[in-house]
Write an enzyme that holds these catalytic residues in place. Structure first.
Site, PDB file in Angstrom:
ATOM      1  N   HIS A   1      -4.733  -7.641  -0.468  1.00 44.80           N
ATOM      2  CA  HIS A   1      -4.026  -6.376  -0.302  1.00 44.80           C
ATOM      3  C   HIS A   1      -3.186  -6.327   0.972  1.00 44.80           C
ATOM      4  O   HIS A   1      -2.121  -5.708   0.993  1.00 44.80           O
ATOM      5  CB  HIS A   1      -5.056  -5.244  -0.293  1.00 44.80           C
ATOM      6  CG  HIS A   1      -4.457  -3.879  -0.291  1.00 44.80           C
ATOM      7  ND1 HIS A   1      -3.806  -3.344  -1.380  1.00 44.80           N
ATOM      8  CD2 HIS A   1      -4.388  -2.934   0.687  1.00 44.80           C
ATOM      9  CE1 HIS A   1      -3.385  -2.129  -1.089  1.00 44.80           C
ATOM     10  NE2 HIS A   1      -3.710  -1.865   0.157  1.00 44.80           N
TER      11      HIS A   1
ATOM     12  N   TYR B   1      -2.768  11.347   1.610  1.00 42.66           N
ATOM     13  CA  TYR B   1      -3.298  11.371   0.245  1.00 42.66           C
ATOM     14  C   TYR B   1      -3.228  12.787  -0.333  1.00 42.66           C
ATOM     15  O   TYR B   1      -3.017  12.961  -1.525  1.00 42.66           O
ATOM     16  CB  TYR B   1      -4.746  10.869   0.238  1.00 42.66           C
ATOM     17  CG  TYR B   1      -4.878   9.378   0.416  1.00 42.66           C
ATOM     18  CD1 TYR B   1      -5.152   8.548  -0.666  1.00 42.66           C
ATOM     19  CD2 TYR B   1      -4.730   8.785   1.672  1.00 42.66           C
ATOM     20  CE1 TYR B   1      -5.288   7.185  -0.510  1.00 42.66           C
ATOM     21  CE2 TYR B   1      -4.857   7.416   1.839  1.00 42.66           C
ATOM     22  CZ  TYR B   1      -5.135   6.621   0.743  1.00 42.66           C
ATOM     23  OH  TYR B   1      -5.252   5.258   0.905  1.00 42.66           O
TER      24      TYR B   1
ATOM     25  N   ASP C   1       0.848  -1.182   0.000  1.00 42.66           N
ATOM     26  CA  ASP C   1       0.000   0.000   0.000  1.00 42.66           C
ATOM     27  C   ASP C   1       0.899   1.254   0.000  1.00 42.66           C
ATOM     28  O   ASP C   1       1.847   1.322  -0.764  1.00 42.66           O
ATOM     29  CB  ASP C   1      -0.968  -0.039   1.193  1.00 42.66           C
ATOM     30  CG  ASP C   1      -2.102   0.968   1.074  1.00 42.66           C
ATOM     31  OD1 ASP C   1      -3.120   0.658   0.427  1.00 42.66           O
ATOM     32  OD2 ASP C   1      -1.966   2.076   1.615  1.00 42.66           O
TER      33      ASP C   1
END
Length: 415
Positions: free
Chosen positions: A393, A341, A188
């Site tokens: 993931h 982000y 990630d």
């Protein structure tokens, strides 16, 4: 939450860190869960509108009545924790040294919505390989930092803590621990951080030399999509001609992700401060984190775990998931973690010009599955590539044995 540390004598000092969560904080959490004001049920019979109401209400009942944070806390407290200040911010990390003298130092990097909780299962296999079917020559000294704004690390009060900055801070951390030769692993955001640590940049032509101390990386979410294909998928363009069947399948995965699954990332990338519910409501925090999604859908394998219908073997449990969410809640890091982000200018999955030795693990239920052809183009010094038949993931959580084996295989030739 209360945290005890030893006396500080200098900004570069590494200090011990002790986790102490007051019972009042846990009582407040349970009270907030029970006081949740629920919306009405979704108007569809699937998860296309988000995390289903029945799933969340069932999880809330367990979280408020049966879940025991103290079990996770005991696992954490059994490990050596430290903090050190880098560029004005306190960085928390776990540091477990192997008993094997020639162990290779490794920094393991988590992402969002993750934490140090994700990597706990690989500490034993990496530091004590002989107890897990491997050789003493496969041993690692393991360092697992909490990313800035996450968990027990400090929450930045200025801008600038993007993946490049984080990568440089981790290099400084490893050097501060006395390691002059080390490797890195990530998934990630952690995968993007290790690419950046190795000099990778948004424009592969502008990539920088890796720090001399960093001799290789392993990633389970490789930045390997050719830049033109990344931009085309992000724009929603049909698959271009000339792709193999495998490459076309991966491109279709990217189209689906960007078209329907990445909304959580878009709001964090543009308006993270608007997400006040992540700080005020544990149910909002949990639902937002659960809806991350992977190659099995959205919420994907996490939903399979919570509903007790796993389709393939996995080590991930309901308590694992709640351990991670509860850590976010207790440290009030929902909004501070989301700002990564907003900070990042690196494309999630595109090639970044990394030239150090790289190992790649591909799990079938990842957000996207990188073909070997793309991995070889993105990482010209590809030393290991492995496709698995199970896992998604959160590889260290879901398939710690498989991930540990790949990490050992990647760095075996570099020792």
């Amino acid at each position: 939450m209360a945290v005890k540390t030893e006396a500080r004598t200098g900004a570069a000092e590494v200090r011990s860190f002790n986790i102490e969560v007051p019972e009042a904080d846990l009582e407040d959490l349970r009270a907030r869960i029970r006081a949740t004001r629920w919306p009405n049920k979704e108007t569809v019979d699937d998860d296309s509108q988000g995390v289903p109401l029945a799933l969340m209400q069932d999880l809330a009942r367990y979280w408020a009545n049966d879940y025991d944070w103290r079990k996770c806390e005991a696992r954490l407290k059994a490990l050596p924790h430290f903090v050190t200040e880098i560029d004005g911010l306190e960085i928390h990390f776990i540091h477990v040294r192997s008993k094997h003298e020639d162990a290779l130092p490794i920094v393991v990097c988590h992402g969002w919505p993750g934490s140090i909780v994700e990597q706990l299962k690989i500490i034993g296999p990496l530091t004590d390989p002989t107890a897990h079917g491997a050789s003493p020559s496969d041993a690692f000294h393991v360092v697992i930092p909490s990313m800035p704004g996450y968990g027990f690390s400090g929450q930045p009060n200025t801008t600038g803590w993007d993946p490049v900055h984080i990568g440089k801070a981790y290099v400084e951390l490893m050097k501060r621990l006395g390691y002059t030769r080390f490797v890195a692993q990530g998934g990630d955001w952690g995968a993007i951080v290790v690419d950046a640590m190795a000099g990778g940049r948004a424009d592969p032509a502008a990539a920088e030399p890796a720090p001399p101390e960093l001799i290789g990386i392993h990633t389970n979410m490789p930045g390997a999509v050719p830049p033109d294909l990344f931009l085309a998928a992000f724009a929603g363009s049909p698959a271009p001609d000339g792709l193999s069947d495998e490459e076309r399948s991966t491109y279709e995965q990217l189209l689906k992700f960007f078209g329907t699954h990445v909304a959580y990332g878009l709001i964090m990338g543009t308006r993270p401060q608007t997400l006040y519910g992540l700080a005020d409501s544990p149910i909002d925090l949990a639902a937002f984190m659960l809806d991350h999604g992977d190659g099995a859908g959205q919420p994907g394998i996490v939903q399979q775990v919570l509903e007790g219908r796993l389709q393939k073997p996995s080590d991930l449990t309901r308590d694992d998931i709640l351990d991670n969410i509860t850590l976010f809640w207790l440290t009030n890091s929902g909004v501070s973690s989301a700002r990564l982000y907003w900070e990042s200018k690196l494309p999630f999955f595109a090639t970044k010009g990394v030239t150090v030795p790289v190992g790649v693990s591909i799990f079938p239920d990842e957000i996207y599955r990188v073909p070997r052809s793309w991995a070889e183009q993105a990482y010209p010094n590809l030393v290991h590539y492995n496709r698995h038949d199970r896992g998604g993931h959160f590889a260290a959580w879901e398939q710690p044995q498989l991930l540990s084996e790949d990490v050992r295989a990647t760095f075996r030739s570099l020792r």
